[in-house]
Design a protein around this motif. Structure first.
Motif, PDB file in Angstrom:
ATOM      1  N   GLY A   1       0.864  -1.172   0.000  1.00 29.95           N
ATOM      2  CA  GLY A   1       0.000   0.000   0.000  1.00 29.95           C
ATOM      3  C   GLY A   1       0.900   1.222   0.000  1.00 29.95           C
ATOM      4  N   GLY A   2       0.854   2.028   1.090  1.00 26.03           N
ATOM      5  CA  GLY A   2       1.667   3.238   1.150  1.00 26.03           C
ATOM      6  C   GLY A   2       3.050   3.039   1.762  1.00 26.03           C
ATOM      7  N   ARG A   3       3.359   1.817   2.199  1.00 27.23           N
ATOM      8  CA  ARG A   3       4.681   1.466   2.751  1.00 27.23           C
ATOM      9  C   ARG A   3       5.078   2.367   3.934  1.00 27.23           C
ATOM     10  NH1 ARG A   3       6.229   2.401  -2.287  1.00 27.23           N
ATOM     11  NH2 ARG A   3       8.355   3.132  -1.852  1.00 27.23           N
ATOM     12  N   THR A   4       4.109   2.641   4.812  1.00 27.85           N
ATOM     13  CA  THR A   4       4.429   3.408   6.018  1.00 27.85           C
ATOM     14  C   THR A   4       4.534   2.486   7.228  1.00 27.85           C
ATOM     15  OG1 THR A   4       2.081   3.863   6.374  1.00 27.85           O
ATOM     16  CG2 THR A   4       3.338   5.512   5.164  1.00 27.85           C
ATOM     17  N   THR A   5       4.545   1.192   6.999  1.00 28.25           N
ATOM     18  CA  THR A   5       4.644   0.203   8.081  1.00 28.25           C
ATOM     19  C   THR A   5       5.721   0.560   9.106  1.00 28.25           C
ATOM     20  OG1 THR A   5       5.164  -2.107   8.579  1.00 28.25           O
ATOM     21  CG2 THR A   5       6.212  -1.175   6.615  1.00 28.25           C
ATOM     22  N   CYS A   6       5.400   0.399  10.378  1.00 22.60           N
ATOM     23  CA  CYS A   6       6.381   0.569  11.450  1.00 22.60           C
ATOM     24  C   CYS A   6       6.985  -0.763  11.873  1.00 22.60           C
ATOM     25  CB  CYS A   6       5.714   1.188  12.683  1.00 22.60           C
ATOM     26  SG  CYS A   6       4.978   2.783  12.399  1.00 22.60           S
ATOM     27  N   VAL A   7       6.575  -1.872  11.249  1.00 23.21           N
ATOM     28  CA  VAL A   7       6.959  -3.194  11.767  1.00 23.21           C
ATOM     29  C   VAL A   7       7.532  -4.108  10.685  1.00 23.21           C
ATOM     30  CG1 VAL A   7       5.351  -3.141  13.702  1.00 23.21           C
ATOM     31  CG2 VAL A   7       4.553  -4.004  11.488  1.00 23.21           C
ATOM     32  N   ASP A   8       8.221  -3.516   9.705  1.00 19.79           N
ATOM     33  CA  ASP A   8       8.811  -4.313   8.626  1.00 19.79           C
ATOM     34  C   ASP A   8       7.755  -5.180   7.936  1.00 19.79           C
ATOM     35  OD1 ASP A   8      11.189  -3.180   9.316  1.00 19.79           O
ATOM     36  OD2 ASP A   8      12.002  -4.950  10.307  1.00 19.79           O
ATOM     37  N   GLY A   9       6.676  -4.532   7.504  1.00 22.52           N
ATOM     38  CA  GLY A   9       5.585  -5.276   6.880  1.00 22.52           C
ATOM     39  C   GLY A   9       5.649  -5.339   5.364  1.00 22.52           C
ATOM     40  N   VAL A  10       6.625  -4.658   4.731  1.00 24.96           N
ATOM     41  CA  VAL A  10       6.608  -4.586   3.257  1.00 24.96           C
ATOM     42  C   VAL A  10       7.897  -5.066   2.591  1.00 24.96           C
ATOM     43  CG1 VAL A  10       4.936  -2.700   3.250  1.00 24.96           C
ATOM     44  CG2 VAL A  10       7.384  -2.172   3.233  1.00 24.96           C
TER      45      VAL A  10
END
Lengths: 461, 461
Positions: free
Chosen positions: B67-76
């Motif tokens: 999506g927007g790749r703003t993950t704080c937890v290494d989700g992308v």
């Protein structure tokens, strides 16, 4: 030795009732027939529920779960070879914590019992519905109960912070989260909320509490058109915002039927097309400027309202609510069929008109009574066919057809809050696609491979 | 022909990027490294997503959703042999309906874009968070986003009325419900909310809207103890009730670090143990009797508050919020690790004290900065180890250990709103039982038998 005897011998602590004792119970609040079942188990602990499910699963014994049996959709009927699992002995309130705003309970606690215990601690349990004196928290979770406070607080799904459930195969899933926010892994409790007990037996629940509401204002208003109802709800949502607790609409025929000679006192003159009951948090500021009263005054000034009354006392408040809550007179001419649909707001009026046409064709003497939680998109319908010509079965089929086929054209849902049970499963396809139903079946088969728990509820596997 | 070439040939309309083009992108907002991946697909329709998933599933090709790749937890993060599925071309707002109070959007629409479009229609999208300018609605759904309005409106789960998702095996599950209430069968959308894209690709969403809020009051207050903070939140919840929009707590060290020389202007004198930012709907009655102002006055009179300020202008309101929102100065001394935990209110103070002890033992020069959404039970922690003696990897391990082992003792959750991603999956067991994790795995295996979609997020299968 039959199956029930084997279970009773293996699990002697489950306070078993035999089929004769079961027969002394009424099937449900809405079904006065004598309850069937091979045996009824009354476990007193999660471990006992787990033992029962493990044994049932490995032997293929079907289990039907019972809470308060107030189902409106044939959700508790058992066959004579089913074992019934009643949560009635698991009815302890384990903890009420006003600081954290939570109550921790066993699933068999009666809703009203918990409401009162919570009130004693100065807090408020947001769930409330007509069956409060009988229904259980476990049943409320399993059916994702709605009720009269959904507008402000959401449905049961929104009030459950955590729960414990026993899978059909006996594993105990303990997700007793106590925090408002928890994104640590899949939110497994969702598997057990609103799935009507088909994926597990809810045994414990952590419920969210709110501060109590000091006092409420209640008003009844009459309106000349559905457009005026829509305008009023939109204005009320904007002006009263979260202070609005209820916005209940009654079609004129409903209001007229429950008031008048031998009925409830009519707070407003009968004969209007629509009536709305609004409840809001009382504004205790000195000028009442944000109150329901001042909102309604502004509506009168703007000409959008012409008839209305605000309850002046607690007694009057109760009287107003009785018009909405107590529909005994509508049930006077059986059979009467109750429906629970949801619709886009804009489609409601046209839906009811179309339904009156369709229903009128099959039942020229029939009557349709409608009320509902408007802002939730939820209407309850009472259909009284008044037909002597067909069998009860055929009458029911025709009534269902007019309700649901008309509903499909207006993109409504066959259940807003009552669930599907056995009663509506033939109509589930109106609201859900074949891909969705296939996925529901896949979940059921994954969690209950032997198909033993509440078999045949919601859909057939 | 490699896998990416086969996919591009079979599905030519997916606007593919090759690995060189992928490398021009930054991995995520928090990870400046160059993005890896075999190819990146940019489908423009649900059908194209379905085609991709079907082909990937049958060939065992792993897919990572963006999506927007703003993950704080290494989700992308993707590996060099993954195909990345970006929803960036599915970014249309399909419908905004103020009467029904809904917006219907494709999953790739940016949160702020939707917020603004909804505001143009006189309505309010309740979801708001710092990443608004970049994050997407699909990502908000997949991660069950929280943010600053949870207190009044709930998390994303509570705002999603319906959605459409593509299963890892390619089936399209369309549950585009538009009503507030719908108990017609299992609520399948729950499978895709907060499961971090591991059970399906969210492609469309029906979001609930609320009437817009005319104006808000914001105050900053200083408190001498955590007990005083708890008392204030309990009083505010009772008095301001649903008018309260935010109740954000800052520990003194956080406040002192972001204000002062070169930092934000301090609305109140620095050096107090706790600061709270409260935002509430403005009471427009003539005497302000229900407002934040009068509530705070009553606290001063009762002696429960001694220092506070109400923002007198829009500029000041923004300044107050900057103290809470803009923590740039805290990131000045890398590495800095961000955590997102939830805890019972009563345990928060003791948890932070215990954590200071544990962290201080490993990192005598270290600093802990804490703020959070108090009423949601959600704290964000910034740990700055200031250690030169260990490797970065070892520093991180020690920091994680102090945060999570201390948390386990206080019955907290390892993620309140950020999710698990890859970053926290080693710590999932702190918050969830082995039976729960086994059930998560079972769901994953059922919906994604080839384990191709966002493999290794949340847990390893």
């Amino acid at each position: 030795m039959n199956s029930a005897q084997r279970f009773a011998e293996a699990l002697p602590d489950l306070a078993w009732l035999d089929s004769d004792e079961i027969g002394l119970r009424q099937t449900s609040y809405w079904d006065a027939s004598s309850l069937k079942g091979q045996a009824l188990a009354r476990p007193a602990s999660t471990e006992q529920v787990s033992d029962l499910m493990r044994m049932a699963s490995s032997s293929g014994q079907t289990i039907v779960t019972h809470g308060g049996r107030t189902t409106c959709v044939d959700g508790v009927q058992a066959r004579s070879d089913d074992i019934i699992l009643s949560l009635e002995r698991m009815n302890r309130i384990l903890e009420i914590d006003p600081v954290e705003g939570i109550a921790v309970v066993e699933a068999g606690v009666v809703l009203q019992t918990l409401q009162e215990a919570v009130a004693d601690e100065g807090m408020f349990l947001p769930l409330d519905l007509g069956a409060r004196g009988t229904c259980t928290i476990g049943g409320n979770v399993a059916t994702n109960a709605g009720g009269v406070n959904v507008l402000r607080y959401g449905m049961m799904r929104n009030l459950v912070l955590g729960l414990e459930a026993v899978l059909p195969t006996g594993e105990v899933i303990s997700s007793m989260n106590r925090m408002l926010k928890n994104n640590s892994g899949y939110d497994l409790k969702q598997l057990f909320i609103g799935t009507e007990g088909t994926l597990g037996v809810v045994t414990k629940v952590v419920v969210r509490l709110e501060p109590s509401i000091a006092s409420r204002d209640v008003a009844m208003v009459a309106l000349g058109s559905f457009d005026a109802v829509l305008k009023l709800q939109s204005d009320a949502k904007r002006v009263l915002a979260a202070d609005m607790l209820s916005f209940e609409v009654m079609w004129g025929a409903y209001y007229d039927a429950v008031t008048g000679d031998g009925g409830h006192r009519a707070p407003l003159a009968r004969g209007a097309p629509f009536y709305v009951l609004i409840e809001a948090v009382t504004d205790d500021s000195s000028d009442n400027s944000n109150s329901l009263v001042s909102f309604l005054e502004s509506c009168f000034e703007a000409g959008t309202l012409s008839d209305g009354a605000v309850a002046a006392s607690e007694r009057e408040r109760a009287e107003f609510w009785k018009v909405r809550d107590d529909f005994e007179r509508i049930l006077a001419d059986p059979p009467v069929y109750l429906y629970d649909v949801s619709l886009p707001l804009r489609s409601m009026d046209a839906y009811i008109r179309d339904l009156e046409d369709a229903f009128g064709k099959d039942f020229p003497q029939g009557v349709l009574h409608v009320f509902g939680h408007l802002c939730d998109g939820n209407l309850h319908l009472f259909l009284t066919p008044r037909s002597a010509s067909e069998s009860t079965h055929e009458i029911r089929r025709l009534a269902d057809e007019s309700v649901y086929q008309t509903l499909a054209r207006h993109h409504g849902a066959v259940s807003a809050e009552h669930g599907i049970g056995r009663e509506k499963k033939d109509w589930l396809h109106i609201s859900r696609s074949s891909e969705e139903i296939a996925l529901m079946r896949k979940l059921k088969r994954t969690l209950d491979p032997a198909n033993i728990l509440n078999r045949g509820l919601v859909f057939d596997v």
